[in-house]
Design a protein around this motif. Structure first.
Motif, PDB file in Angstrom:
ATOM      1  N   ALA A 428       0.832  -1.201   0.000  1.00 17.88           N
ATOM      2  CA  ALA A 428       0.000   0.000   0.000  1.00 17.88           C
ATOM      3  C   ALA A 428       0.871   1.258   0.000  1.00 17.88           C
ATOM      4  CB  ALA A 428      -0.919   0.001   1.217  1.00 17.88           C
ATOM      5  N   LEU A 429       0.466   2.250  -0.799  1.00 23.05           N
ATOM      6  CA  LEU A 429       1.259   3.469  -0.933  1.00 23.05           C
ATOM      7  C   LEU A 429       1.458   4.171   0.406  1.00 23.05           C
ATOM      8  CD1 LEU A 429      -0.199   5.052  -4.201  1.00 23.05           C
ATOM      9  CD2 LEU A 429       1.998   3.907  -3.916  1.00 23.05           C
ATOM     10  N   LEU A 430       0.421   4.198   1.235  1.00 24.54           N
ATOM     11  CA  LEU A 430       0.546   4.883   2.522  1.00 24.54           C
ATOM     12  C   LEU A 430       1.584   4.195   3.412  1.00 24.54           C
ATOM     13  CD1 LEU A 430      -0.326   7.135   4.406  1.00 24.54           C
ATOM     14  CD2 LEU A 430      -2.261   5.710   5.137  1.00 24.54           C
ATOM     15  N   GLN A 431       1.615   2.876   3.385  1.00 26.84           N
ATOM     16  CA  GLN A 431       2.625   2.149   4.144  1.00 26.84           C
ATOM     17  C   GLN A 431       4.029   2.449   3.609  1.00 26.84           C
ATOM     18  OE1 GLN A 431       0.150  -1.601   3.693  1.00 26.84           O
ATOM     19  NE2 GLN A 431       1.326  -2.116   5.531  1.00 26.84           N
ATOM     20  N   ALA A 432       4.146   2.416   2.288  1.00 23.69           N
ATOM     21  CA  ALA A 432       5.454   2.680   1.684  1.00 23.69           C
ATOM     22  C   ALA A 432       5.940   4.084   2.019  1.00 23.69           C
ATOM     23  CB  ALA A 432       5.367   2.480   0.172  1.00 23.69           C
ATOM     24  N   TYR A 433       5.018   5.048   1.994  1.00 21.44           N
ATOM     25  CA  TYR A 433       5.396   6.425   2.305  1.00 21.44           C
ATOM     26  C   TYR A 433       5.717   6.579   3.792  1.00 21.44           C
ATOM     27  CZ  TYR A 433       4.825  11.363   3.403  1.00 21.44           C
ATOM     28  OH  TYR A 433       5.010  12.628   3.887  1.00 21.44           O
ATOM     29  N   TYR A 434       4.859   6.059   4.652  1.00 23.05           N
ATOM     30  CA  TYR A 434       5.031   6.250   6.090  1.00 23.05           C
ATOM     31  C   TYR A 434       6.320   5.603   6.596  1.00 23.05           C
ATOM     32  CZ  TYR A 434       3.719   6.684  10.998  1.00 23.05           C
ATOM     33  OH  TYR A 434       3.694   7.014  12.341  1.00 23.05           O
ATOM     34  N   PHE A 435       6.632   4.398   6.082  1.00 23.89           N
ATOM     35  CA  PHE A 435       7.806   3.669   6.547  1.00 23.89           C
ATOM     36  C   PHE A 435       9.014   3.839   5.616  1.00 23.89           C
ATOM     37  CE2 PHE A 435       4.271   1.296   8.536  1.00 23.89           C
ATOM     38  CZ  PHE A 435       4.654   1.430   9.863  1.00 23.89           C
ATOM     39  N   ASN A 436       8.882   4.747   4.640  1.00 24.95           N
ATOM     40  CA  ASN A 436      10.001   5.065   3.738  1.00 24.95           C
ATOM     41  C   ASN A 436      10.523   3.811   3.040  1.00 24.95           C
ATOM     42  OD1 ASN A 436      11.742   6.875   2.475  1.00 24.95           O
ATOM     43  ND2 ASN A 436      13.331   6.619   4.035  1.00 24.95           N
TER      44      ASN A 436
END
Length: 592
Positions: A428-436
């Motif tokens: 998920a994009l939000l996971q990828a963004y949040y956890f870099n």
């Protein structure tokens, strides 16, 4: 005489909607029990009734908990029986009732054969992006046998919204209304009763199979076999004389109809024979009263109307008929319900409404451009942005590309925004963004198309969209102007575009190519929406303040267009302090 699922309602009485909530719960409980003849289902709806009726007048915000079980349900419609995916074994799914400011907790348990997510369409998800629901954007799907708890607060918004599945085509049957009552009185006449009207589409085939077949052949999907009102096709379809929604009303009263278009691929006109409608709310925001004979709802839009029962005692058809701006096959037979006055003889043939023509773009555009917000700033999250910090120009439309080598087709229809067709990631994009997490997306979706052309003129040759997972970064708290421009590469059409996480002001619309120097903007009282029909061969200009950090999906709400890639996402970084910072994900966030 038709066997009917009908709605009775009790007298509204008070200005606050608590009596109406009890009414709606009672009528929903009764109608489903009547239809199912199932004691267990009646018990389920009695529990829903108790929950809805418990909303107390003028109470402070509270926490409301719900349980959704995703499960198979066998239904018969238009001469055919099939198993659908449902919520709590009912179709449409249960209505969520709440007050503005309430915290909502919904435990979703998946007992179906498909992975699934639930999106709370129109809920602005302030600092709760993990609960937004689009698959592979803010979360990975809830797998069969697993659960996920959606937790969010209804911050500074009220009205009619809806929830639906947001993984593949499951929202074809997995959907239901959200009714949010305001902290203050309605800014219009207090209705005698309120009723939800949710419109949909029905296929005899499994909707997942319809999607798979379209992808395999590279062309358009099979058209719907019927449209529905509250899950029922109405009397114009084969084997449907017993599948008619009936709304019983009293003469000389004012009713509020909360109308939602949950259809997958069709924009719909709605009208009631011989009765005027007055629009008072769209997509959860109040409007200045707009008298009209019919309304247009794109998939994803909701509209509240007042209707006066000022006609002779009788029976009148209400219904939904398609608006189709593209030159493609579509279901032309409207769905009808019955608007029935008290003491009207059941033998009386209902009066048929007059629908706009299916290609009546003028009526569609006239309705859209006549809407005005109520212009009461305390109703809204923010004032109308007048200063623009970031401008984004996005083209929307269809195209073609060669089919993959392992498929039976040679040419595949595709869709894109600014000529980029979105590929959903495996994380998920939000996971990828949040956890870099690297190599999931690139933050280089352009502010304007890289290859401009005459968007509504003769299309260029060999204009094949690129594919990728590219997002645009919008600085926190910036005032954004976004222009959406239709294109003619495979023919112009109206595209209903939905932005997650925000509502926006529609400050301008027009035909042809957008020209900022000549565009006529309304910065005084533009309507506020979460889904906008970009005019056929035209453009729409939106403004909003990017004050909600997270990753937010924007896509066409024609499901086949999203499947083909007509979507993108925006990252809004955190601001300063906990009130402007997205919290970490919940511990039960589904794994990828």
């Amino acid at each position: 005489m038709e066997a009917r699922i009908w709605s009775t309602g009790l007298q509204r009485g008070e200005a606050r909607p608590e009596a109406v909530q009890k009414v709606n719960a009672e009528q929903k409980s009764y109608s489903h029990c009547l239809y199912s003849r199932s004691a267990s289902r009646c018990l389920l709806f009695l529990l829903i009734l108790i929950n809805a009726a418990s909303i107390a007048a003028w109470e402070k915000p509270t926490t409301r908990e719900f349980e959704f079980t995703i499960q198979p349900l066998s239904l018969t419609r238009i001469c055919s029986t099939k198993s659908i995916v449902s919520v709590n074994g009912i179709f449409p799914g249960p209505t969520l009732y709440a007050n503005e400011g309430d915290r909502i907790i919904v435990k979703v348990t998946n007992r179906a054969q498909y992975n699934i997510t639930i999106h709370w369409h129109g809920v602005r998800q302030i600092l709760s992006g993990w609960a937004d629901g689009p698959a592979y954007i803010t979360q990975c799907p809830v797998q069969t046998g697993q659960s996920y708890v959606y937790n969010y607060t209804l911050t500074k918004q009220s009205g009619t919204l809806f929830w639906h599945a947001h993984e593949t085509w499951l929202r074809g049957t997995v959907y239901g209304p959200i009714v949010i009552y305001p902290q203050k009185r309605y800014p219009f006449v207090s209705p005698y009763e309120e009723h939800v009207i949710i419109l949909g589409e029905w296929w005899k085939a499994n909707v997942e199979d319809v999607e798979t077949a379209a992808l395999e052949t590279g062309g358009g999907p099979a058209i719907a076999d019927a449209y529905t009102i509250n899950g029922l096709p109405g009397p114009l379809y084969n084997c449907s004389s017993t599948d008619v929604f009936v709304l019983k009303v009293k003469r000389k009263k004012t009713y509020l109809l909360r109308i939602v278009n949950a259809a997958l691929n069709t924009e719909l006109f709605f009208t009631v024979a011989n009765h005027a409608l007055t629009v008072v709310e769209t997509d959860g925001d109040y409007t200045k009263p707009l008298p009209t004979n019919s309304i247009l709802l794109t998939p994803g839009q909701s509209t509240n109307v007042l209707i006066k029962t000022d006609q002779p005692i009788g029976r009148y058809y209400m219904g939904a008929s398609p608006y189709m701006s593209a030159r493609i096959p579509f279901q032309r037979v409207p769905t009808l319900g019955i608007f029935e006055y008290e003491n009207a003889p059941s033998s009386t043939l209902p009066t048929m409404p007059t629908f706009p023509a299916s290609n009546d773009t003028n009526t569609a555009m006239q309705f859209a451009t006549s809407l005005r917000c109520l212009n009461r700033h305390e109703t809204y999250v923010e004032r109308i942005p007048r200063k623009v910090d970031k401008s984004i120009f996005i083209t929307v439309g269809l195209g073609t590309k060669p089919c993959d080598a392992n498929r039976t087709c040679t040419t595949n229809i595709t869709a894109s925004m600014s000529n980029i067709s979105l590929i959903l990631p495996e994380i998920a994009l939000l996971q990828a963004y949040y956890f870099n997490i690297s190599n999931v997306f690139s933050a280089d979706f352009p502010d304007s198309p890289l290859n401009p052309f005459n968007y509504t003129g003769s299309p260029p040759n060999n204009f094949t969209p690129e594919s990728g997972t590219r997002v645009n970064v919008i600085p926190f708290n910036s005032s954004v102007q976004m222009v959406l421009q239709d294109t003619s590469i495979l023919g112009v059409e109206n595209h209903p575009i939905h932005l997650h996480g925000y509502s926006f002001y529609v400050v301008g619309q027009g035909f042809g190519n957008f020209n900022e120097s000549t565009a006529n903007f309304n910065l005084v009282d533009p309507p506020r929406r979460n889904t906008i029909g970009v005019p056929v061969g035209g453009w729409a200009a939106l403004r909003f303040k990017a004050d909600n950090p997270g990753v937010w999906y924007m896509h066409c709400h024609l499901e086949i267009h999203t499947t083909w890639g007509l979507a993108t996402a925006f990252i809004v970084p955190n601001g300063v302090g906990p009130g402007q910072t997205l919290p970490p994900p919940p511990p039960d966030l589904p794994p990828c």
